[in-house]
Scaffold this motif. Structure first.
Motif, mmCIF file in Angstrom:
data_model
loop_
_atom_site.group_PDB
_atom_site.id
_atom_site.type_symbol
_atom_site.label_atom_id
_atom_site.label_comp_id
_atom_site.label_asym_id
_atom_site.label_seq_id
_atom_site.Cartn_x
_atom_site.Cartn_y
_atom_site.Cartn_z
ATOM 1 N N ASN A 51 29.374 -10.615 -10.574
ATOM 2 C CA ASN A 51 29.091 -9.194 -10.465
ATOM 3 C C ASN A 51 29.635 -8.444 -11.674
ATOM 4 O O ASN A 51 30.575 -8.915 -12.325
ATOM 5 C CB ASN A 51 29.716 -8.615 -9.190
ATOM 6 N N VAL A 52 29.092 -7.270 -11.938
ATOM 7 C CA VAL A 52 29.586 -6.409 -13.011
ATOM 8 C C VAL A 52 31.071 -6.119 -12.762
ATOM 9 O O VAL A 52 31.482 -5.894 -11.616
ATOM 10 C CB VAL A 52 28.783 -5.089 -13.056
ATOM 11 N N GLU A 53 31.869 -6.199 -13.817
ATOM 12 C CA GLU A 53 33.313 -5.911 -13.779
ATOM 13 C C GLU A 53 34.139 -6.964 -13.043
ATOM 14 O O GLU A 53 35.334 -6.791 -12.836
ATOM 15 C CB GLU A 53 33.604 -4.520 -13.181
ATOM 16 N N GLU A 54 33.543 -8.062 -12.630
ATOM 17 C CA GLU A 54 34.247 -9.130 -11.923
ATOM 18 C C GLU A 54 34.610 -10.213 -12.930
ATOM 19 O O GLU A 54 33.797 -10.576 -13.774
ATOM 20 C CB GLU A 54 33.329 -9.698 -10.841
ATOM 21 N N SER A 55 35.830 -10.731 -12.854
ATOM 22 C CA SER A 55 36.207 -11.817 -13.755
ATOM 23 C C SER A 55 35.471 -13.090 -13.344
ATOM 24 O O SER A 55 34.988 -13.212 -12.217
ATOM 25 C CB SER A 55 37.719 -12.053 -13.727
ATOM 26 N N TRP A 57 36.755 -16.090 -12.875
ATOM 27 C CA TRP A 57 37.465 -16.836 -11.833
ATOM 28 C C TRP A 57 37.333 -16.145 -10.485
ATOM 29 O O TRP A 57 37.222 -16.808 -9.449
ATOM 30 C CB TRP A 57 38.919 -17.103 -12.220
ATOM 31 N N GLU A 58 37.325 -14.825 -10.463
ATOM 32 C CA GLU A 58 37.140 -14.110 -9.192
ATOM 33 C C GLU A 58 35.749 -14.391 -8.626
ATOM 34 O O GLU A 58 35.591 -14.577 -7.417
ATOM 35 C CB GLU A 58 37.326 -12.606 -9.389
ATOM 36 N N ALA A 59 34.752 -14.410 -9.499
ATOM 37 C CA ALA A 59 33.390 -14.712 -9.053
ATOM 38 C C ALA A 59 33.306 -16.113 -8.459
ATOM 39 O O ALA A 59 32.678 -16.318 -7.418
ATOM 40 C CB ALA A 59 32.413 -14.574 -10.226
ATOM 41 N N ALA A 60 33.946 -17.077 -9.109
ATOM 42 C CA ALA A 60 33.922 -18.455 -8.615
ATOM 43 C C ALA A 60 34.515 -18.543 -7.209
ATOM 44 O O ALA A 60 33.911 -19.133 -6.305
ATOM 45 C CB ALA A 60 34.671 -19.373 -9.580
ATOM 46 N N LEU A 61 35.680 -17.931 -7.010
ATOM 47 C CA LEU A 61 36.329 -18.005 -5.697
ATOM 48 C C LEU A 61 35.560 -17.222 -4.640
ATOM 49 O O LEU A 61 35.451 -17.658 -3.491
ATOM 50 C CB LEU A 61 37.770 -17.514 -5.797
ATOM 51 N N ARG A 62 34.993 -16.081 -5.012
ATOM 52 C CA ARG A 62 34.186 -15.300 -4.069
ATOM 53 C C ARG A 62 32.950 -16.090 -3.653
ATOM 54 O O ARG A 62 32.614 -16.154 -2.463
ATOM 55 C CB ARG A 62 33.776 -13.960 -4.700
ATOM 56 N N GLU A 63 32.279 -16.694 -4.621
ATOM 57 C CA GLU A 63 31.073 -17.463 -4.302
ATOM 58 C C GLU A 63 31.384 -18.662 -3.401
ATOM 59 O O GLU A 63 30.630 -18.949 -2.474
ATOM 60 C CB GLU A 63 30.362 -17.909 -5.577
ATOM 61 N N VAL A 64 32.492 -19.343 -3.658
ATOM 62 C CA VAL A 64 32.888 -20.455 -2.789
ATOM 63 C C VAL A 64 33.106 -19.941 -1.368
ATOM 64 O O VAL A 64 32.618 -20.529 -0.397
ATOM 65 C CB VAL A 64 34.158 -21.167 -3.316
ATOM 66 N N ARG A 65 33.821 -18.832 -1.243
ATOM 67 C CA ARG A 65 34.097 -18.266 0.087
ATOM 68 C C ARG A 65 32.789 -17.862 0.783
ATOM 69 O O ARG A 65 32.597 -18.144 1.969
ATOM 70 C CB ARG A 65 35.042 -17.073 -0.037
ATOM 71 N N GLU A 66 31.884 -17.206 0.040
ATOM 72 C CA GLU A 66 30.627 -16.772 0.643
ATOM 73 C C GLU A 66 29.757 -17.949 1.073
ATOM 74 O O GLU A 66 29.143 -17.916 2.138
ATOM 75 C CB GLU A 66 29.840 -15.894 -0.348
ATOM 76 N N GLU A 67 29.701 -18.984 0.255
ATOM 77 C CA GLU A 67 28.790 -20.089 0.545
ATOM 78 C C GLU A 67 29.369 -21.112 1.515
ATOM 79 O O GLU A 67 28.614 -21.766 2.236
ATOM 80 C CB GLU A 67 28.360 -20.768 -0.758
#
Length: 180
Positions: A51-55, A57-67
């Motif tokens: 996402n815009v303004e997301e690091s 590593w934050e994107a990686a962990l968020r995507e793992v949690r979501e999926e």
């Protein structure tokens, strides 16, 4: 006219799709997570768009949690990189060096999309399941996936795509070398 020592391409923001993902380990049982994508009967790794303004590593962990529904964290590993140390106390050349205790991406996949000039960058990290927390019951992961864990020897045969199998093996080798 000057000639370049390397191939260069430039892509505008309209042509970039940036994603991040993680090879997710359960260290207590020496297993790695893969997603069985049911509609296509493919085995893939957890990843998704940044996402815009997301690091990254934050994107990686968020995507793992979501999926997957699992909360994870990056684990520090020892790996080789051309990046200089975090604190440069002297001039460092562009050389390969070993870094300990880092959580940097360990791989980058670049996919050239069918649209002329469009590219997808996928930054890959190494993460572990937070075994203190059960999967998020409010959001157990996406329904199109079965979340599956396999031992190190079996998991390298699971991903549908060879590039993913190679990346899983590299992550396993990195974790084993760091935590042997």
């Amino acid at each position: 006219m000057a000639t370049s020592r390397f191939h260069t391409s430039q892509h505008t923001s309209e042509q970039l799709l940036e994603s991040a993902g993680a090879i997710v380990f359960r260290l207590s049982t020496q297993e790695v997570c893969v997603l069985h994508l049911l509609p296509r009967d493919e085995y893939i790794l957890a990843k998704g768009r940044r996402n815009v303004e997301e690091s990254r590593w934050e994107a990686a962990l968020r995507e793992v949690r979501e999926e997957t529904g699992y909360c994870c964290r990056l684990i520090p590993v020892t790996m080789r990189s051309r990046a200089p140390p975090a604190v440069e106390t002297e001039p460092y050349g562009d050389v390969l060096r070993t870094h300990s205790n880092i959580t940097e991406p360990f791989s980058l996949q670049i996919r050239h999309l069918e649209t002329e000039g469009d590219v997808k960058l996928i930054w890959w990290f190494i993460a572990v399941v937070d075994e203190e927390k059960v999967p998020n019951e409010d959001r157990p992961g996406e329904e199109k996936f079965n979340v599956e864990f396999y031992g190190y020897e079996e998991v390298v045969k699971k991903p549908t795509f060879q590039m993913d199998r190679d990346m899983v093996q590299r992550a396993i080798d990195t974790v084993k070398a760091t935590y042997s």
